[in-house]
Design an enzyme around this catalytic site. Structure first.
Site, PDB file in Angstrom:
ATOM      1  N   LYS A  78       0.964  -1.285   0.044  1.00  0.00           N
ATOM      2  CA  LYS A  78       0.125   0.156   0.147  1.00  0.00           C
ATOM      3  C   LYS A  78       1.060   1.255   0.445  1.00  0.00           C
ATOM      4  O   LYS A  78       1.469   1.820   0.245  1.00  0.00           O
ATOM      5  CB  LYS A  78      -1.206  -0.250   1.150  1.00  0.00           C
ATOM      6  CG  LYS A  78      -1.738   0.704   1.187  1.00  0.00           C
ATOM      7  CD  LYS A  78      -3.093   1.334   2.600  1.00  0.00           C
ATOM      8  CE  LYS A  78      -4.191   2.057   2.524  1.00  0.00           C
ATOM      9  NZ  LYS A  78      -4.495   1.761   3.983  1.00  0.00           N
ATOM     10  N   SER A 153      -9.078   1.547   2.940  1.00  0.00           N
ATOM     11  CA  SER A 153      -8.955   2.384   1.846  1.00  0.00           C
ATOM     12  C   SER A 153      -7.280   1.502   1.313  1.00  0.00           C
ATOM     13  O   SER A 153      -7.427   2.630   0.535  1.00  0.00           O
ATOM     14  CB  SER A 153      -8.110   3.316   3.036  1.00  0.00           C
ATOM     15  OG  SER A 153      -7.071   2.951   3.732  1.00  0.00           O
ATOM     16  N   SER A 177      -9.377  -0.419   7.160  1.00  0.00           N
ATOM     17  CA  SER A 177      -9.199  -0.282   6.505  1.00  0.00           C
ATOM     18  C   SER A 177      -8.666  -1.682   5.297  1.00  0.00           C
ATOM     19  O   SER A 177      -8.884  -1.627   4.268  1.00  0.00           O
ATOM     20  CB  SER A 177      -8.916   0.841   5.717  1.00  0.00           C
ATOM     21  OG  SER A 177      -9.503   1.907   5.594  1.00  0.00           O
TER      22      SER A 177
END
Ligand code: GLN
Length: 487
Positions: A78, A153, A177
């Site tokens: 990420k 997210s 997330s």
């Protein structure tokens, strides 16, 4: 079977037996990203040269007899993790020009375990969101339906794994997330106990809640990644010192006799009837496997969203104060004075959701309001934690839904922050309490995947992964792949 449909466990066996090399595997994923990611926008920075070089090194190491736990396995990070010499944007214009001078501990650990970095994934700006739509780099599309969000997210990581563009990925979870995008994309995702995985080099959103974890096809793969990620780090003052167990060791133990609590508040309102049915079907499978199911109560569940949306913005307003246009990140053109530099750099660098949170947080922490909001929220947080402590006297783990619905349409909730915030109603409480929790694929509604949530006691990631693995031996939801990812 196509290379990319193998799990990490299977890929390791194939690399070991010489069925294919890490370089071939890495090239295969790179080709997939090149063709497929124009559909999804899951990657902000795909890597090629560097990934192939690392893969070549992994093959050479293996040939010399050096066996690493993730030797030669291509994974994605990420874009919240700092990666040395590679753009680390956190999904924000503010960091669009930021090239990190160092690696996050998570990145270092996975590299040391032999993983190959294949790219940095798209995400909600500064991890604020539940749909991956607040990214400066544009929204991510759900591979099961390109008109829908992948969750957020960590939506880029979830999509990358679901569409088989890498073998595994990292995510972070402040209020859901990792778990919510895992659920909406049909993969496995685990948020460990707060402090189990180092936060050093992970861009801070809400420091008392943020936690990194693995996103993979299966629970067994998540165990392998967590083995590499977890551990004490002197550079993170909240890092846990307890020794790290081998998370793969107990995967094959039966779950017969295990006590699971169904939290009644999770089924009261807001939960889509079809999603509820999927979760109950999964519960039935677990019951058949010998799990003992009982109803439990977490009475303060309803307070978790309001408490979180005071605490998380408060912490983010403090954390994001560092982006001042002076030291790194976006700086406005020709500032007339220091005030203008701050004001314009921040106005231009941050998107709407981030600004909203900074304003809420600054307000909640200001003199006169601190007691009414921030202190109150912290008191609620304690009550929520106590609810869990009580329930874990009776059961080994808690099971329930991850999110109220399947993936929603792009644009459907982005204009209505409160509806978006309610996505987190079932996930936030474990962050407030610091507990480990995971999502495992548990079914489909109208062609869209659904995950089941498993919340464990402190540092009991091994039991969550064992339950996930045993469940995956009985079901094949985690094996399905989206049609859009077929080449
Ligand atoms: N959706 C939640 C938020 O917007 C959680 C995000 C996260 O876990 N990073 O804050």
């Amino acid at each position: 079977m196509a290379m990319h449909n193998n799990t990490i466990v299977e890929l390791l066996a194939a690399l070991k037996s010489g069925e294919f090399s890490s370089k071939e595997l890495t090239r295969h994923y790179i080709e997939r990203i090149k063709v497929l990611d124009s559909l999804y926008n899951a990657f902000i920075t795909p890597l090629e040269e560097q990934a192939l070089q690392a893969a070549e090194q992994a093959d050479a190491d293996r040939a010399r007899g050096k066996e690493l736990p993730l030797g030669g396995i291509p994974i994605a990070h990420k874009d919240i993790f700092c990666t040395r010499g590679i753009k680390s944007t956190c999904g924000s214009r503010m960091l669009d020009n930021f090239i990190s001078p160092y690696d996050a501990t998570v990145v270092e650990n996975l590299t040391a375990a032999g993983a190959i970095l294949i790219g940095k994934t798209n995400m909600d700006e500064f991890a604020m969101g539940s749909s991956s739509e607040t990214s400066f780099y544009g929204p991510v599309k759900n591979p099961w339906d390109l008109e829908r969000v992948p969750g957020g997210s960590s939506g880029g990581s979830a999509t990358a794994v679901a569409a088989r563009m890498c073998a595994g990925a990292t995510g972070t979870d402040t209020g859901g997330s990792i778990r919510q995008p895992a659920s909406l994309c049909g993969i496995s995702g685990l948020k460990p106990t707060y402090g189990r995985v180092s936060r050093w080099g992970m861009v801070a959103f809400a420091s008392s809640l943020d936690q990194a974890g693995p996103m993979t096809q299966t629970a067994a793969d998540a165990a392998l990644m967590l083995n590499a990620m977890a551990g004490h780090d002197a550079k993170d003052s909240t890092s846990i010192t307890d020794p790290v167990p081998d998370y793969s060791a107990r995967l094959n133990d039966k779950i017969c006799g295990i006590k699971l609590g169904l939290c009644k508040e999770y089924f009261e309102d807001g939960l889509d009837a079809n999603v509820q049915q999927c979760v109950m079907d999964a519960v039935l499978v677990l019951e058949k496997m010998g799990a003992r199911i009982s109803e439990v109560s977490l009475p303060n569940t309803r307070q978790s969203v309001p408490a979180y949306y005071v605490i998380a913005p408060a912490e983010c307003s403090a954390n994001l104060a560092r982006y001042d246009g002076v030291r790194f990140g976006h700086r406005c053109e020709n500032p007339v004075d220091l005030g203008d530099l701050y004001r314009r750099s921040r106005s231009e660098g941050f998107g709407a959701e981030v600004k909203r949170r900074i304003m809420i947080g600054t307000f909640a922490l200001s003199a006169g309001y601190y007691d009414a909001y921030y202190r109150k929220a912290q008191q609620i947080r304690r009550l929520i934690k106590n609810d869990f402590v009580n329930v874990f006297e009776e059961v080994d783990m808690i099971i329930g839904p991850i999110a109220p619905s399947t993936a929603f349409r792009l644009g459907e909730k982005i204009g209505d922050p409160v509806t978006m915030y309610l996505q987190d109603i079932f996930t936030i409480a474990s962050n407030l309490a610091g507990l480990p929790a995971a999502s495992f694929p548990a079914g489909f509604v109208d062609g869209l995947p659904i995950g089941i949530q498993v919340i464990g006691n402190y540092l009991d990631e091994a039991s969550i992964l064992q339950l996930g693995h045993q469940f995956q031996l009985q079901t094949d939801w985690h094996k399905r792949t989206p049609a859009s990812a077929e080449l």
